[in-house]
Scaffold this motif. Structure first.
Motif, PDB file in Angstrom:
ATOM      1  N   SER A   7       0.812  -1.215   0.000  1.00  9.64           N
ATOM      2  CA  SER A   7       0.000   0.000   0.000  1.00  9.64           C
ATOM      3  C   SER A   7       0.849   1.269   0.000  1.00  9.64           C
ATOM      4  O   SER A   7       0.439   2.296  -0.551  1.00  9.64           O
ATOM      5  N   ARG A   8       2.041   1.204   0.599  1.00  7.64           N
ATOM      6  CA  ARG A   8       2.898   2.398   0.644  1.00  7.64           C
ATOM      7  C   ARG A   8       4.050   2.313  -0.358  1.00  7.64           C
ATOM      8  O   ARG A   8       4.819   3.260  -0.494  1.00  7.64           O
ATOM      9  N   PHE A   9       4.153   1.207  -1.039  1.00  7.78           N
ATOM     10  CA  PHE A   9       5.253   1.013  -1.981  1.00  7.78           C
ATOM     11  C   PHE A   9       5.025   1.829  -3.242  1.00  7.78           C
ATOM     12  O   PHE A   9       3.951   1.806  -3.834  1.00  7.78           O
ATOM     13  N   SER A  10       6.062   2.555  -3.663  1.00  4.95           N
ATOM     14  CA  SER A  10       6.045   3.231  -4.950  1.00  4.95           C
ATOM     15  C   SER A  10       7.275   2.808  -5.728  1.00  4.95           C
ATOM     16  O   SER A  10       8.388   2.840  -5.203  1.00  4.95           O
ATOM     17  N   ILE A  11       7.078   2.408  -6.964  1.00  8.44           N
ATOM     18  CA  ILE A  11       8.205   2.036  -7.808  1.00  8.44           C
ATOM     19  C   ILE A  11       8.638   3.258  -8.600  1.00  8.44           C
ATOM     20  O   ILE A  11       7.858   3.835  -9.363  1.00  8.44           O
ATOM     21  N   ASN A  12       9.865   3.684  -8.375  1.00 15.00           N
ATOM     22  CA  ASN A  12      10.400   4.763  -9.188  1.00 15.00           C
ATOM     23  C   ASN A  12      10.726   4.207 -10.569  1.00 15.00           C
ATOM     24  O   ASN A  12      11.361   3.166 -10.711  1.00 15.00           O
ATOM     25  N   GLN A  13      10.290   4.914 -11.579  1.00 19.81           N
ATOM     26  CA  GLN A  13      10.401   4.447 -12.959  1.00 19.81           C
ATOM     27  C   GLN A  13      11.828   4.089 -13.346  1.00 19.81           C
ATOM     28  O   GLN A  13      12.053   3.163 -14.129  1.00 19.81           O
ATOM     29  N   MET A  14      12.819   4.783 -12.772  1.00 22.26           N
ATOM     30  CA  MET A  14      14.195   4.527 -13.164  1.00 22.26           C
ATOM     31  C   MET A  14      14.652   3.125 -12.756  1.00 22.26           C
ATOM     32  O   MET A  14      15.545   2.556 -13.385  1.00 22.26           O
ATOM     33  N   THR A 211      25.835  -0.871  -1.867  1.00 28.11           N
ATOM     34  CA  THR A 211      26.626  -2.073  -2.117  1.00 28.11           C
ATOM     35  C   THR A 211      27.986  -1.671  -2.673  1.00 28.11           C
ATOM     36  O   THR A 211      28.120  -0.652  -3.355  1.00 28.11           O
ATOM     37  N   THR A 212      28.982  -2.470  -2.357  1.00 25.01           N
ATOM     38  CA  THR A 212      30.329  -2.219  -2.866  1.00 25.01           C
ATOM     39  C   THR A 212      30.859  -3.486  -3.534  1.00 25.01           C
ATOM     40  O   THR A 212      30.400  -4.592  -3.224  1.00 25.01           O
ATOM     41  N   PRO A 213      31.826  -3.348  -4.451  1.00 21.82           N
ATOM     42  CA  PRO A 213      32.456  -2.097  -4.870  1.00 21.82           C
ATOM     43  C   PRO A 213      31.536  -1.267  -5.754  1.00 21.82           C
ATOM     44  O   PRO A 213      30.688  -1.815  -6.469  1.00 21.82           O
ATOM     45  N   LEU A 214      31.712   0.051  -5.702  1.00 22.92           N
ATOM     46  CA  LEU A 214      30.941   0.921  -6.577  1.00 22.92           C
ATOM     47  C   LEU A 214      31.415   0.740  -8.015  1.00 22.92           C
ATOM     48  O   LEU A 214      32.588   0.501  -8.264  1.00 22.92           O
ATOM     49  N   PRO A 215      30.494   0.849  -8.966  1.00 19.26           N
ATOM     50  CA  PRO A 215      30.894   0.701 -10.363  1.00 19.26           C
ATOM     51  C   PRO A 215      31.681   1.912 -10.840  1.00 19.26           C
ATOM     52  O   PRO A 215      31.620   2.986 -10.241  1.00 19.26           O
ATOM     53  N   GLU A 216      32.392   1.762 -11.928  1.00 21.51           N
ATOM     54  CA  GLU A 216      33.084   2.885 -12.534  1.00 21.51           C
ATOM     55  C   GLU A 216      32.068   3.964 -12.889  1.00 21.51           C
ATOM     56  O   GLU A 216      31.043   3.694 -13.502  1.00 21.51           O
ATOM     57  N   GLY A 217      32.345   5.189 -12.475  1.00 21.77           N
ATOM     58  CA  GLY A 217      31.394   6.265 -12.709  1.00 21.77           C
ATOM     59  C   GLY A 217      30.434   6.487 -11.556  1.00 21.77           C
ATOM     60  O   GLY A 217      29.817   7.542 -11.466  1.00 21.77           O
ATOM     61  N   VAL A 218      30.266   5.511 -10.710  1.00 21.97           N
ATOM     62  CA  VAL A 218      29.527   5.493  -9.438  1.00 21.97           C
ATOM     63  C   VAL A 218      28.036   5.800  -9.547  1.00 21.97           C
ATOM     64  O   VAL A 218      27.275   5.417  -8.665  1.00 21.97           O
ATOM     65  N   LEU A 219      27.580   6.475 -10.589  1.00 21.84           N
ATOM     66  CA  LEU A 219      26.177   6.893 -10.632  1.00 21.84           C
ATOM     67  C   LEU A 219      25.227   5.706 -10.557  1.00 21.84           C
ATOM     68  O   LEU A 219      24.180   5.788  -9.915  1.00 21.84           O
ATOM     69  N   ASN A 220      25.580   4.603 -11.201  1.00 25.93           N
ATOM     70  CA  ASN A 220      24.672   3.454 -11.276  1.00 25.93           C
ATOM     71  C   ASN A 220      25.005   2.393 -10.240  1.00 25.93           C
ATOM     72  O   ASN A 220      24.904   1.196 -10.509  1.00 25.93           O
ATOM     73  N   GLY A 221      25.361   2.833  -9.036  1.00 30.28           N
ATOM     74  CA  GLY A 221      25.747   1.898  -7.991  1.00 30.28           C
ATOM     75  C   GLY A 221      24.695   1.650  -6.935  1.00 30.28           C
ATOM     76  O   GLY A 221      24.984   1.043  -5.899  1.00 30.28           O
ATOM     77  N   ARG A 222      23.477   2.099  -7.166  1.00 37.60           N
ATOM     78  CA  ARG A 222      22.433   1.956  -6.156  1.00 37.60           C
ATOM     79  C   ARG A 222      21.980   0.496  -6.091  1.00 37.60           C
ATOM     80  O   ARG A 222      21.500  -0.058  -7.071  1.00 37.60           O
ATOM     81  N   GLU A 249       9.266   5.365  -2.015  1.00 37.56           N
ATOM     82  CA  GLU A 249       9.730   5.032  -3.358  1.00 37.56           C
ATOM     83  C   GLU A 249      11.025   4.232  -3.311  1.00 37.56           C
ATOM     84  O   GLU A 249      11.926   4.552  -2.542  1.00 37.56           O
ATOM     85  N   VAL A 250      11.121   3.243  -4.163  1.00 36.22           N
ATOM     86  CA  VAL A 250      12.390   2.552  -4.379  1.00 36.22           C
ATOM     87  C   VAL A 250      12.940   3.031  -5.717  1.00 36.22           C
ATOM     88  O   VAL A 250      12.314   2.828  -6.767  1.00 36.22           O
ATOM     89  N   GLU A 251      14.108   3.680  -5.646  1.00 36.04           N
ATOM     90  CA  GLU A 251      14.719   4.282  -6.837  1.00 36.04           C
ATOM     91  C   GLU A 251      16.128   3.726  -6.998  1.00 36.04           C
ATOM     92  O   GLU A 251      17.020   4.034  -6.217  1.00 36.04           O
ATOM     93  N   LEU A 252      16.317   2.880  -8.011  1.00 34.85           N
ATOM     94  CA  LEU A 252      17.583   2.189  -8.205  1.00 34.85           C
ATOM     95  C   LEU A 252      18.161   2.500  -9.578  1.00 34.85           C
ATOM     96  O   LEU A 252      17.481   2.335 -10.588  1.00 34.85           O
ATOM     97  N   PHE A 253      19.414   2.968  -9.578  1.00 40.64           N
ATOM     98  CA  PHE A 253      20.193   3.086 -10.806  1.00 40.64           C
ATOM     99  C   PHE A 253      21.188   1.940 -10.777  1.00 40.64           C
ATOM    100  O   PHE A 253      22.147   1.974 -10.008  1.00 40.64           O
ATOM    101  N   ASN A 254      20.992   0.937 -11.601  1.00 40.15           N
ATOM    102  CA  ASN A 254      21.813  -0.259 -11.480  1.00 40.15           C
ATOM    103  C   ASN A 254      21.862  -0.985 -12.822  1.00 40.15           C
ATOM    104  O   ASN A 254      20.845  -1.491 -13.304  1.00 40.15           O
ATOM    105  N   ASP A 255      23.049  -1.013 -13.417  1.00 43.68           N
ATOM    106  CA  ASP A 255      23.188  -1.626 -14.736  1.00 43.68           C
ATOM    107  C   ASP A 255      22.812  -3.102 -14.727  1.00 43.68           C
ATOM    108  O   ASP A 255      22.254  -3.612 -15.704  1.00 43.68           O
ATOM    109  N   GLY A 256      23.130  -3.792 -13.626  1.00 46.98           N
ATOM    110  CA  GLY A 256      22.786  -5.199 -13.537  1.00 46.98           C
ATOM    111  C   GLY A 256      21.283  -5.430 -13.550  1.00 46.98           C
ATOM    112  O   GLY A 256      20.782  -6.349 -14.216  1.00 46.98           O
ATOM    113  N   LEU A 257      20.546  -4.587 -12.827  1.00 46.14           N
ATOM    114  CA  LEU A 257      19.088  -4.700 -12.829  1.00 46.14           C
ATOM    115  C   LEU A 257      18.517  -4.323 -14.191  1.00 46.14           C
ATOM    116  O   LEU A 257      17.566  -4.955 -14.669  1.00 46.14           O
ATOM    117  N   TRP A 258      19.075  -3.313 -14.817  1.00 44.65           N
ATOM    118  CA  TRP A 258      18.565  -2.880 -16.127  1.00 44.65           C
ATOM    119  C   TRP A 258      18.804  -3.921 -17.218  1.00 44.65           C
ATOM    120  O   TRP A 258      18.095  -3.940 -18.228  1.00 44.65           O
TER     121      TRP A 258
END
Length: 279
Positions: A7-14, A211-222, A249-258
């Motif tokens: 009921s309180r969960f929101s999926i962030n489109q990203m 989570t670590t290690p952070l990826p190169e560029g770090v932006l997509n490390g969520r 909201e759960v907002e994840l930038f993650n190349d593995g998930l994408w």
């Protein structure tokens, strides 16, 4: 199909950016997800009016629109362009039926080392944008980003800094975004959450794991919820103690998930939310 109390969960489109707008809306309906946070670029690509109709017809609540901001420019023409774009973002948020526009403040302009000056230019911009947003029923939510982004993306690195800016303006104009990914390391953050709550300035609450290690560029490390170092229930407790009872909201930038099937990622994220946040 239900995965638990969403009921309180929101999926962030990203988080599932590989899904088209219709696919995202359809899958939310299938999983019983009633909230979604949208991003301007895919909304513009699909069409603002078409997106608004799609989510409205599906009964979805748009919890936030990401993102406005990038308000640190020195050159007058660049500043004017940024303000115009933020006014457009406010209009888009209103059209989508959300009352929260998330702001990422912006980094240092090229060649500058003046953090204080950059933050003052943000305040100047908020003075213009706050009343504009209020007229359209939209609140601006300053999001502090982890200090590793201070140079190129966001000179506002802590909740204290965000609140120092926000508190210059009425709470119904300017508040903050509380995002676990960016503040979990800060031992002053719980007190700042209480401060934000006392002033009615928690406009949205977002989750991502560290989570670590952070990826190169770090932006997509969520990281996916439950995969990292952050105690999600602890932070949920802080915002609830501060009076926040809205969507999460759960907002994840993650190349593995994408790289995975978006429907699978969405279902997994909903399960992780129930397991690690709602409990």
């Amino acid at each position: 199909m239900s995965t638990g109390d969403l009921s309180r969960f929101s999926i962030n489109q990203m988080t599932v950016k590989q899904l088209s707008m219709p696919e995202l809306v359809e899958e939310c309906g299938r999983l019983g997800i009633g909230n979604v946070g949208l991003w301007r670029e895919p909304v513009q690509s699909y069409g603002l009016e078409a997106t608004a109709k799609l989510v409205r017809d599906a009964g979805l609540t748009v919890t936030t629109l990401c993102r406005g901001g990038f308000l640190t420019a020195i050159e007058p023409g660049e500043r004017a362009k940024a303000l115009d774009d933020n006014r457009l973002a406010v209009d888009e948020a209103a059209a989508l039926g959300t009352d929260v526009l998330v702001l990422v403040a912006g980094g240092l302009p090229a060649g500058s080392r003046d953090l204080r000056g950059a933050r003052e230019r943000i305040a100047d911009a908020l003075g213009e944008l706050g009343p504009y947003a209020e007229e359209r029923g939209v609140k601006l939510a300053i999001e502090p980003l982890h200090p590793m982004y201070a140079a190129d993306r966001c000179v506002v690195s802590t909740l204290a800094q965000a609140l120092d800016l926000a508190e210059r303006f009425p709470a119904h104009q300017v508040g903050v975004t509380v995002d676990t990914y960016h503040i979990w390391w800060d031992d002053t953050a719980p007190a700042q959450i209480a401060r934000a709550g006392a002033g009615g300035r928690i406009h949205t609450f977002q989750l991502a794991d560290w989570t670590t290690p952070l990826p190169e560029g770090v932006l997509n490390g969520r990281g996916q919820i439950g995969d990292g170092a952050i105690d999600m229930r602890e932070w949920k407790g802080y915002v609830e103690a501060a009076g926040y009872d809205g969507a999460i909201e759960v907002e994840l930038f993650n190349d593995g998930l994408w790289a995975r099937d978006g429907r699978e990622v969405l279902a997994e994220t909903a399960r992780r939310f129930v397991e690690h946040v709602i409990g």
